[in-house]
Design a protein around this motif. Structure first.
Motif, short mmCIF file in Angstrom:
data_model
loop_
_atom_site.label_atom_id
_atom_site.label_comp_id
_atom_site.label_asym_id
_atom_site.label_seq_id
_atom_site.Cartn_x
_atom_site.Cartn_y
_atom_site.Cartn_z
N ILE A 216 -11.57 0.93 39.75
CA ILE A 216 -12.30 -0.12 40.47
C ILE A 216 -13.46 0.47 41.28
O ILE A 216 -13.47 1.66 41.60
CB ILE A 216 -11.37 -0.94 41.40
CG1 ILE A 216 -10.70 -0.05 42.45
CG2 ILE A 216 -10.34 -1.69 40.57
CD1 ILE A 216 -9.97 -0.85 43.54
N SER A 217 -14.40 -0.40 41.62
CA SER A 217 -15.59 0.06 42.33
C SER A 217 -15.27 0.27 43.81
O SER A 217 -14.31 -0.28 44.33
CB SER A 217 -16.71 -0.98 42.19
OG SER A 217 -16.42 -2.10 43.00
N PRO A 218 -16.09 1.07 44.50
CA PRO A 218 -15.89 1.24 45.94
C PRO A 218 -15.88 -0.10 46.69
O PRO A 218 -15.09 -0.29 47.62
CB PRO A 218 -17.08 2.11 46.36
CG PRO A 218 -17.44 2.88 45.12
CD PRO A 218 -17.16 1.94 43.98
N GLN A 220 -14.87 -3.01 45.50
CA GLN A 220 -13.57 -3.65 45.22
C GLN A 220 -12.45 -2.96 46.00
O GLN A 220 -11.53 -3.62 46.50
CB GLN A 220 -13.28 -3.63 43.71
CG GLN A 220 -14.15 -4.63 42.96
CD GLN A 220 -14.23 -4.35 41.46
OE1 GLN A 220 -13.98 -3.25 40.99
NE2 GLN A 220 -14.61 -5.37 40.71
N LYS B 58 -21.77 4.28 36.67
CA LYS B 58 -20.92 3.76 37.75
C LYS B 58 -21.54 2.54 38.43
O LYS B 58 -21.32 2.30 39.62
CB LYS B 58 -20.59 4.84 38.78
CG LYS B 58 -19.86 6.04 38.18
CD LYS B 58 -18.62 6.38 38.99
CE LYS B 58 -17.76 7.43 38.32
NZ LYS B 58 -16.65 6.86 37.55
N TYR B 60 -20.96 -0.26 36.71
CA TYR B 60 -19.82 -1.07 36.29
C TYR B 60 -18.56 -0.23 36.37
O TYR B 60 -18.58 0.97 36.06
CB TYR B 60 -19.99 -1.53 34.83
CG TYR B 60 -20.78 -2.81 34.66
CD1 TYR B 60 -21.56 -3.32 35.70
CD2 TYR B 60 -20.74 -3.51 33.46
CE1 TYR B 60 -22.28 -4.50 35.53
CE2 TYR B 60 -21.46 -4.69 33.28
CZ TYR B 60 -22.23 -5.17 34.32
OH TYR B 60 -22.94 -6.32 34.15
N TYR B 61 -17.47 -0.88 36.74
CA TYR B 61 -16.15 -0.26 36.72
C TYR B 61 -15.29 -1.03 35.72
O TYR B 61 -15.80 -1.93 35.04
CB TYR B 61 -15.55 -0.26 38.13
CG TYR B 61 -16.21 0.76 39.01
CD1 TYR B 61 -15.64 2.01 39.22
CD2 TYR B 61 -17.44 0.50 39.60
CE1 TYR B 61 -16.25 2.95 40.01
CE2 TYR B 61 -18.07 1.45 40.39
CZ TYR B 61 -17.47 2.68 40.60
OH TYR B 61 -18.09 3.62 41.37
N LEU B 62 -14.01 -0.71 35.67
CA LEU B 62 -13.16 -1.33 34.65
C LEU B 62 -13.20 -2.86 34.67
O LEU B 62 -13.32 -3.48 33.61
CB LEU B 62 -11.73 -0.81 34.82
CG LEU B 62 -10.74 -1.45 33.84
CD1 LEU B 62 -10.99 -0.96 32.42
CD2 LEU B 62 -9.32 -1.15 34.26
N PRO B 63 -13.08 -3.52 35.83
CA PRO B 63 -13.06 -5.00 35.80
C PRO B 63 -14.33 -5.60 35.17
O PRO B 63 -14.23 -6.52 34.35
CB PRO B 63 -12.96 -5.38 37.28
CG PRO B 63 -12.30 -4.22 37.93
CD PRO B 63 -12.85 -3.02 37.20
N GLN B 64 -15.50 -5.05 35.50
CA GLN B 64 -16.74 -5.56 34.92
C GLN B 64 -16.78 -5.29 33.41
O GLN B 64 -17.21 -6.12 32.61
CB GLN B 64 -17.95 -4.88 35.58
CG GLN B 64 -18.18 -5.25 37.04
CD GLN B 64 -17.48 -4.31 38.00
OE1 GLN B 64 -16.52 -3.63 37.66
NE2 GLN B 64 -17.96 -4.26 39.25
#
Lengths: 286, 217
Positions: A216-218, A220, B58, B60-64
């Motif tokens: 997940i992103s920072p 999130q 980076k 996008y991460y897994l959810p995107q």
């Protein structure tokens, strides 16, 4: 010359006080097949039996010389108490060398979430098994050896009970629902962690594998993981260590705000971690 | 509006992960006379390349990534029936999965999506797949490539056993094998006798392209 006991040394480290040397405590699970063979307590039976759990945890102190013990040996005690069905016999060795994993996740919508009772750590699922193992260890261990107990982070538990695949999508599409699932998990985690401390745990290790920046992103992490982990840590009366797997470098500064100590895995070079955490540096284990 | 404008909107719908829009834009483009192959080539592949680039940077991460993949499949499934039988064979066939004992399939799904977005036909074995199932799939499906993934150290042994099984069953020479996942390394690849080790979906795609092109030539 050594002046401190292992527990004093670990506490001093986590409270950022002077130590006589680095503590050799292990915040992660210690269930190797070699230790199981040397003490006769084997996975998967260990996961559901307090006597066996205490025996295997003790062995890591007795045989390897870790200045700590750690229970439990899997990361699904909380999710199971919230309704997950687990598979205890993964792989060709029937769970001897693989942790139990979630077979079916119970939550599929808001109604299901609201209908799920909050677990009682003294009666629900295997929570009482872990509490009893802590009590047994407290009796058997010298008082100066710290007991570390793990509680899975609310964000990770939320993913386990919703199912990681839909959960990750809902993080984008239905953030309000995600928040409710994490809140549910948080209540269960907090009650369980407090019961661990009552049973005799000296340090609570919060394991939050899915809150990794590998996933997940920072942003999130800040919205859905950090506030709950922080409150969980603040809600127990003993020091805490937060462990997140993977390449956690981008999150280290945030992780350090959540707990007394930060635990990272070998994918993060120690020197770089120290540079990032800097003054807030407390404790890092690999 | 001509199909060109629709294709541009389709790219955007996939990139932002709007599945409903992606599906109806794909249907709209077909209705405007765009061919299935054209929609894939001019919208879906470029869109997934943008998504993959954002993931690497980076942004996008897994959810995107997941919701963009969903949007890609919503459009892809709408148009793939319109591919000619030659086009439907794709660039090559890939059997892909996570080895026995491991349930971490995020990396595998990422590689699969990027391969499919680039014209490979993937047979997805799923996760925690028994060794025998891989051997059966290689024997029955006769893929060009076999891709195995694991995120955990203990299950690296399952990877080795799968390779050993291919040799024992006389299937090893029929397929090129790539391995990947957190604990895997080039050294481990050599040790178990696989053909390629890759650290990310871009490397997997580049290898897949090179390998099938090499076969043709």
């Amino acid at each position: 010359m050594e002046q401190m006991s292992p527990k004093e040394r670990l506490y001093a480290t986590l409270y950022r006080q002077e130590v006589d040397r680095i503590p050799v405590a292990q915040p992660l699970q210690t269930g190797t097949v070699e230790l199981m063979e040397s003490c006769g307590a084997f996975w998967p039976a260990v996961h559901s039996d307090p006597e066996l759990m205490a025996t295997l945890a003790y062995e890591a102190h007795a045989k390897i010389g870790f200045e700590s013990v750690r229970v439990p040996f899997d990361v699904n005690v909380e999710s199971e108490a919230l309704g997950c069905i687990l598979d205890y016999e993964k792989g060709s060795r029937k769970g001897l060398d693989i942790q139990p994993s979630v077979k079916t996740a119970p939550i599929s919508n808001l109604e299901g979430l609201e209908a799920t009772p909050d677990p009682d750590p003294h009666t629900t699922g295997r929570m009482p098994v872990v509490l009893e193992a802590i009590r047994l260890l407290r009796k058997r261990l010298p008082a100066e050896i710290p007991i570390l107990s793990a509680v899975v982070g609310p964000f990770m538990v939320a993913g386990q009970i919703r199912g990681v695949d839909p959960f990750m999508r809902e993080l984008m599409r239905e953030p309000d629902f995600v928040t409710k699932v994490v809140e549910k998990a948080f209540r269960a985690c907090l009650a369980y962690a407090q019961a661990q401390v009552e049973a005799g745990s000296d340090v609570v290790v919060i394991v939050d594998a899915s809150a990794s920046p590998d996933l997940i992103s920072p942003a999130q992490f800040d919205a859905f993981a950090k506030p709950y982990t922080k409150d969980l840590s603040a809600g127990v009366s003993v020091p805490t260590i937060l462990h997140i797997c993977g390449r956690t470098k981008p999150s280290l500064a945030h992780m350090a705000e959540c707990a007394n100590g930060v635990s990272i895995d070998s994918l993060v070079p120690m020197r770089e971690a120290r540079e990032i955490v800097g003054e807030r540096w407390r404790f890092v284990a690999t | 509006m001509g199909s060109g404008g629709l294709l541009q909107q389709l790219v955007e719908a996939v990139v932002v992960g709007n599945g409903a829009a992606a599906e109806s834009l794909a249907a709209g483009a077909l209705a405007e006379g765009a061919g299935a192959y054209q929609i894939i080539e001019e919208a879906l592949i470029p869109a997934m390349n943008i998504v993959s680039g954002k993931y690497d940077r980076k942004e996008y991460y897994l959810p995107q990534m997941l919701i963009s993949s969903d949007a890609f499949y919503a459009a892809f499934n709408k148009v793939k029936g319109g591919l000619s039988s030659e086009q439907a064979k794709g660039k090559g066939k890939v059997v892909i999965g996570v080895v026995e004992g491991d349930i971490h399939d995020i990396g595998k799904n990422l590689v699969k999506t990027v391969l499919e977005a680039n014209g490979f036909i993937c047979v997805d074995m799923g996760r925690d797949v028994p060794i025998e199932d891989y051997l059966d799939a290689v024997a029955e499906q006769t893929p060009d490539l076999l891709m195995l993934s694991t995120l955990m150290t203990p299950t690296m042994l399952s990877m080795k056993r799968t390779l050993d099984g291919l040799v024992e069953d006389g299937l090893r020479d029929s397929v090129m094998v790539a391995v990947g996942g957190g604990p895997i390394s080039e050294e481990f690849r050599k040790k178990i006798g696989a053909d390629f080790y890759g650290d990310n979906e871009k490397m997997a795609l580049a290898w897949a392209n090179e390998t099938v092109n090499g076969k043709v030539a």
